[in-house]
Write a protein that holds these residues in place. Structure first.
Motif, PDB file in Angstrom:
ATOM      1  N   VAL A  16       0.856  -1.170   0.000  1.00 50.47           N
ATOM      2  CA  VAL A  16       0.000   0.000   0.000  1.00 50.47           C
ATOM      3  C   VAL A  16       0.899   1.229   0.000  1.00 50.47           C
ATOM      4  O   VAL A  16       1.849   1.323   0.776  1.00 50.47           O
ATOM      5  N   CYS A  17       0.653   2.151  -0.898  1.00 48.86           N
ATOM      6  CA  CYS A  17       1.492   3.345  -0.982  1.00 48.86           C
ATOM      7  C   CYS A  17       0.605   4.543  -1.250  1.00 48.86           C
ATOM      8  O   CYS A  17      -0.555   4.408  -1.635  1.00 48.86           O
ATOM      9  N   ASN A  18       1.180   5.694  -1.034  1.00 48.13           N
ATOM     10  CA  ASN A  18       0.456   6.931  -1.246  1.00 48.13           C
ATOM     11  C   ASN A  18       0.917   7.581  -2.545  1.00 48.13           C
ATOM     12  O   ASN A  18       2.115   7.627  -2.842  1.00 48.13           O
ATOM     13  N   THR A  19      -0.038   8.053  -3.324  1.00 51.58           N
ATOM     14  CA  THR A  19       0.298   8.716  -4.582  1.00 51.58           C
ATOM     15  C   THR A  19       1.351   9.786  -4.365  1.00 51.58           C
ATOM     16  O   THR A  19       1.262  10.569  -3.417  1.00 51.58           O
ATOM     17  N   ARG A  20       2.376   9.786  -5.243  1.00 56.37           N
ATOM     18  CA  ARG A  20       3.527  10.687  -5.237  1.00 56.37           C
ATOM     19  C   ARG A  20       4.692  10.140  -4.410  1.00 56.37           C
ATOM     20  O   ARG A  20       5.803  10.667  -4.499  1.00 56.37           O
ATOM     21  N   ASP A  21       4.467   9.077  -3.604  1.00 57.49           N
ATOM     22  CA  ASP A  21       5.588   8.457  -2.900  1.00 57.49           C
ATOM     23  C   ASP A  21       6.626   7.963  -3.891  1.00 57.49           C
ATOM     24  O   ASP A  21       6.302   7.608  -5.037  1.00 57.49           O
ATOM     25  N   VAL A  22       7.876   7.898  -3.475  1.00 61.64           N
ATOM     26  CA  VAL A  22       8.942   7.399  -4.323  1.00 61.64           C
ATOM     27  C   VAL A  22       9.790   6.408  -3.523  1.00 61.64           C
ATOM     28  O   VAL A  22       9.904   6.515  -2.300  1.00 61.64           O
ATOM     29  N   ARG A  23      10.339   5.389  -4.194  1.00 58.38           N
ATOM     30  CA  ARG A  23      11.213   4.417  -3.531  1.00 58.38           C
ATOM     31  C   ARG A  23      12.328   4.014  -4.500  1.00 58.38           C
ATOM     32  O   ARG A  23      12.216   4.200  -5.713  1.00 58.38           O
ATOM     33  N   LEU A  24      13.397   3.454  -3.932  1.00 58.04           N
ATOM     34  CA  LEU A  24      14.536   2.981  -4.713  1.00 58.04           C
ATOM     35  C   LEU A  24      14.647   1.473  -4.533  1.00 58.04           C
ATOM     36  O   LEU A  24      14.810   0.980  -3.411  1.00 58.04           O
ATOM     37  N   VAL A  25      14.576   0.731  -5.625  1.00 50.40           N
ATOM     38  CA  VAL A  25      14.582  -0.734  -5.564  1.00 50.40           C
ATOM     39  C   VAL A  25      15.457  -1.278  -6.693  1.00 50.40           C
ATOM     40  O   VAL A  25      16.023  -0.536  -7.471  1.00 50.40           O
ATOM     41  N   GLY A  26      15.551  -2.604  -6.768  1.00 55.44           N
ATOM     42  CA  GLY A  26      16.237  -3.233  -7.885  1.00 55.44           C
ATOM     43  C   GLY A  26      17.558  -3.874  -7.519  1.00 55.44           C
ATOM     44  O   GLY A  26      18.013  -3.827  -6.370  1.00 55.44           O
ATOM     45  N   THR A  27      18.196  -4.447  -8.488  1.00 48.79           N
ATOM     46  CA  THR A  27      19.474  -5.124  -8.314  1.00 48.79           C
ATOM     47  C   THR A  27      20.546  -4.136  -7.871  1.00 48.79           C
ATOM     48  O   THR A  27      20.781  -3.127  -8.527  1.00 48.79           O
ATOM     49  N   GLY A  28      21.191  -4.430  -6.735  1.00 47.21           N
ATOM     50  CA  GLY A  28      22.237  -3.552  -6.226  1.00 47.21           C
ATOM     51  C   GLY A  28      21.718  -2.316  -5.532  1.00 47.21           C
ATOM     52  O   GLY A  28      22.477  -1.389  -5.227  1.00 47.21           O
ATOM     53  N   SER A  29      20.414  -2.268  -5.245  1.00 46.94           N
ATOM     54  CA  SER A  29      19.845  -1.086  -4.613  1.00 46.94           C
ATOM     55  C   SER A  29      20.178  -1.042  -3.124  1.00 46.94           C
ATOM     56  O   SER A  29      20.442  -2.058  -2.484  1.00 46.94           O
ATOM     57  N   THR A  30      20.191   0.173  -2.585  1.00 45.81           N
ATOM     58  CA  THR A  30      20.356   0.416  -1.148  1.00 45.81           C
ATOM     59  C   THR A  30      19.347   1.491  -0.769  1.00 45.81           C
ATOM     60  O   THR A  30      18.513   1.895  -1.594  1.00 45.81           O
ATOM     61  N   ILE A  31      19.453   2.017   0.440  1.00 52.58           N
ATOM     62  CA  ILE A  31      18.530   3.077   0.838  1.00 52.58           C
ATOM     63  C   ILE A  31      18.807   4.375   0.082  1.00 52.58           C
ATOM     64  O   ILE A  31      17.972   5.272   0.062  1.00 52.58           O
ATOM     65  N   SER A  32      19.986   4.474  -0.549  1.00 50.50           N
ATOM     66  CA  SER A  32      20.333   5.724  -1.224  1.00 50.50           C
ATOM     67  C   SER A  32      20.521   5.582  -2.737  1.00 50.50           C
ATOM     68  O   SER A  32      20.804   6.564  -3.406  1.00 50.50           O
ATOM     69  N   GLN A  63      13.308  14.444  -2.335  1.00 48.39           N
ATOM     70  CA  GLN A  63      12.056  13.881  -1.813  1.00 48.39           C
ATOM     71  C   GLN A  63      12.332  12.779  -0.794  1.00 48.39           C
ATOM     72  O   GLN A  63      11.556  12.573   0.152  1.00 48.39           O
ATOM     73  N   LEU A  64      13.453  12.056  -0.955  1.00 41.65           N
ATOM     74  CA  LEU A  64      13.824  10.986  -0.034  1.00 41.65           C
ATOM     75  C   LEU A  64      14.649  11.488   1.143  1.00 41.65           C
ATOM     76  O   LEU A  64      15.068  10.696   2.000  1.00 41.65           O
ATOM     77  N   GLY A  65      14.912  12.783   1.200  1.00 36.80           N
ATOM     78  CA  GLY A  65      15.631  13.348   2.336  1.00 36.80           C
ATOM     79  C   GLY A  65      17.117  13.518   2.128  1.00 36.80           C
ATOM     80  O   GLY A  65      17.847  13.823   3.084  1.00 36.80           O
ATOM     81  N   TYR A  66      17.601  13.368   0.898  1.00 34.56           N
ATOM     82  CA  TYR A  66      19.027  13.552   0.616  1.00 34.56           C
ATOM     83  C   TYR A  66      19.235  14.921  -0.035  1.00 34.56           C
ATOM     84  O   TYR A  66      18.500  15.303  -0.939  1.00 34.56           O
ATOM     85  N   TYR A  67      20.251  15.616   0.407  1.00 36.52           N
ATOM     86  CA  TYR A  67      20.471  16.967  -0.101  1.00 36.52           C
ATOM     87  C   TYR A  67      21.866  17.162  -0.696  1.00 36.52           C
ATOM     88  O   TYR A  67      22.248  18.268  -1.038  1.00 36.52           O
ATOM     89  N   VAL A 121      18.743   6.328  -9.640  1.00 36.91           N
ATOM     90  CA  VAL A 121      19.511   7.426  -9.040  1.00 36.91           C
ATOM     91  C   VAL A 121      20.470   6.906  -7.989  1.00 36.91           C
ATOM     92  O   VAL A 121      20.321   5.803  -7.463  1.00 36.91           O
ATOM     93  N   ASN A 122      21.460   7.732  -7.683  1.00 35.05           N
ATOM     94  CA  ASN A 122      22.331   7.541  -6.528  1.00 35.05           C
ATOM     95  C   ASN A 122      22.322   8.850  -5.764  1.00 35.05           C
ATOM     96  O   ASN A 122      22.648   9.907  -6.312  1.00 35.05           O
ATOM     97  N   CYS A 123      21.923   8.796  -4.495  1.00 30.98           N
ATOM     98  CA  CYS A 123      21.807   9.995  -3.668  1.00 30.98           C
ATOM     99  C   CYS A 123      22.904  10.012  -2.600  1.00 30.98           C
ATOM    100  O   CYS A 123      23.427   8.970  -2.205  1.00 30.98           O
ATOM    101  N   SER A 124      23.243  11.192  -2.110  1.00 25.31           N
ATOM    102  CA  SER A 124      24.237  11.294  -1.049  1.00 25.31           C
ATOM    103  C   SER A 124      23.891  12.444  -0.114  1.00 25.31           C
ATOM    104  O   SER A 124      23.232  13.410  -0.504  1.00 25.31           O
ATOM    105  N   LEU A 125      24.341  12.310   1.135  1.00 26.73           N
ATOM    106  CA  LEU A 125      24.137  13.368   2.130  1.00 26.73           C
ATOM    107  C   LEU A 125      25.198  14.445   2.030  1.00 26.73           C
ATOM    108  O   LEU A 125      24.989  15.582   2.398  1.00 26.73           O
ATOM    109  N   SER A 126      26.373  14.054   1.546  1.00 27.05           N
ATOM    110  CA  SER A 126      27.463  15.003   1.347  1.00 27.05           C
ATOM    111  C   SER A 126      27.986  14.844  -0.066  1.00 27.05           C
ATOM    112  O   SER A 126      27.438  14.082  -0.851  1.00 27.05           O
TER     113      SER A 126
END
Length: 441
Positions: A16-32, A63-67, A121-126
């Motif tokens: 169950v998800c909410n419209t506009r939510d985003v997630r990262l999945v797949g082979t080699g995926s992590t939280i970022s 949107q996932l909290g990475y800047y 995508v690949n996201c990072s905090l720094s």
């Protein structure tokens, strides 16, 4: 939003998800990092990589909290998703709060895109890598899949590292970069952000090297530093090696990819010591014939498009080819693009299937009757040309042409013309068409 690892894809997992939510999945995926999936009406869907670049990746990561800096990936780098492809042709300015807020050129869920082009995508905090550097003109190799000998080329200017645009980027430029880094072997040039997209300044564009320069900064360039009109999706890269023996000779061909063998596969051509693919724009039987002839096949060929044998990697060396059929090498065909400057993607890689036919001991113009219910007085007409038997098309075929055939075979009575492969279809070649005989030949 809900995050799921790639293990979830082994089942038809529905969350169950909410419209506009985003997630990262797949082979080699992590939280970022991972394949981008967006929720719409309680269903997860993917995003097509068409126009997906650092701006769109930045919105996903924010949107996932990475800047920190973000890297955009295409061509299903984290594996292919399932279900609907929700978005295509997204254009973000980087300030949107969610991916669905970006403008789009295709109606939601009606993208006409397949999962081989899922975006990631690949996201990072720094910072992905520190952009600081010491000496103007120094180069380094960085990015996804990079090592001390390969990666995205970044150059230092005023203590700041930036990328290089791949317009005019070629083997000569790669040789200079590798020499500057201390390598004396073969150099391989990569385009289209092969090692991921950079961030910050793009410092060089329109670079033209002779190959003899000791530093990249010594090469001429058509665009001034700070005025580069280029996207990060066009970042240049290299692979350097020690040694001087080239792995292939310019113009050589090979067939590669899933399902390939000695007679069929994705067409790869060697140029400057490295293998690259051919874009399928204008690709047809004329070009396939040249490939097969160059590989030693003399039978009919079948052209394939749309990466039928899988997507290649590295350079796309040729594109927009037009062959007359008389060439002995694919490099002899005319081209809309200069070599190694082809604007194309690997999901348009060209392929071929070649065949070999048996040569016969026959003379040009000889005729024989073959096929189902054939005899010495009736059958499918085959004519010899260049030691091969081929059929005759029935367009305009009538009693006059049948009479000439029978007379050539030694018959002097009446003749009957048949059409529509009455005695069965021939194989391989069809040599004659639209024949018009007077009956006196």
């Amino acid at each position: 939003s809900y995050h799921c690892t790639h293990d979830c894809e082994m089942t038809n997992f529905i969350s169950v998800c909410n419209t506009r939510d985003v997630r990262l999945v797949g082979t080699g995926s992590t939280i970022s990092q991972g394949r981008v999936e967006v929720c719409y009406n309680n269903t997860w869907g993917t995003v097509c990589d068409d126009s997906f670049d650092s701006s769109e990746a930045a919105v996903v990561c924010k949107q996932l909290g990475y800047y920190g800096p973000s890297i955009a990936y295409g061509n299903a780098s984290f594996g292919q998703g399932v279900g609907i492809v929700l978005f295509r042709g997204l254009t973000c300015n980087g300030r949107e709060e969610s991916l669905p807020s970006c403008s789009k050129s295709y109606r939601l869920g009606s993208t006409g895109c397949n999962h081989s082009r899922d975006a990631g995508v690949n996201c990072s905090l720094s910072g992905y890598l520190s952009a600081a550097c010491s000496n103007t003109g120094d180069v380094r190799l960085v990015g996804a899949g990079s090592s001390i000998s390969q990666g995205r080329v970044e150059i230092c200017y005023n203590q700041q590292c930036g990328t290089v645009c791949d317009s005019t980027w070629d083997i000569n430029a790669a040789i200079v970069v590798c020499r500057q880094l201390g390598y004396n072997g073969m150099a391989y040039a990569f385009r289209s952000a092969q090692f991921g997209q950079g961030s910050g300044a793009m410092l060089l564009g329109g670079v033209v090297c002779s190959g003899s320069e000791s530093k990249l900064f010594e090469c001429s360039r058509s665009q001034m530093i700070g005025s580069i009109n280029c996207l990060y999706s066009s970042d240049a890269g290299v692979n350097c090696s020690i040694g001087t023996v080239p792995p292939c000779s310019t113009g050589a061909l090979r067939l590669a990819g899933p399902g390939s063998n000695s007679s069929q596969g994705q067409v790869e051509i060697c140029y400057g010591g490295q293998w690259g693919t051919v874009c399928d724009y204008l690709w047809d039987t004329n070009e396939a014939d040249i490939v097969c002839k160059q590989l030693g096949y003399n039978g009919p060929s079948i052209p394939y498009t749309g990466a039928y044998f899988g997507q290649g990697t590295g350079l796309i060396i040729l594109g927009g080819l037009t062959c007359s059929g008389t060439e002995t090498s694919l490099l002899e065909c005319s081209s809309l693009y200069s070599i190694d400057s082809v604007r194309c993607y690997h999901y348009w890689d060209a392929g071929v299937s070649c065949s070999q036919v048996q040569a016969f001991n026959c003379t040009n113009g000889d005729i024989r009757l073959v096929g189902r219910r054939s005899s010495k007085v009736q059958g499918t007409i085959e004519i010899c040309y260049n030691h091969y038997w081929g059929t005759v098309c029935d367009y305009l075929w009538d009693a006059a042409e049948a009479g000439i055939v029978c007379r050539q075979l030694g018959f002097n009575g009446t003749s009957t013309a048949y059409s529509g492969a009455f005695f069965g279809q021939g194989t391989e070649h069809s040599f004659l068409n639209c024949l018009v005989c007077s009956g006196s030949e």
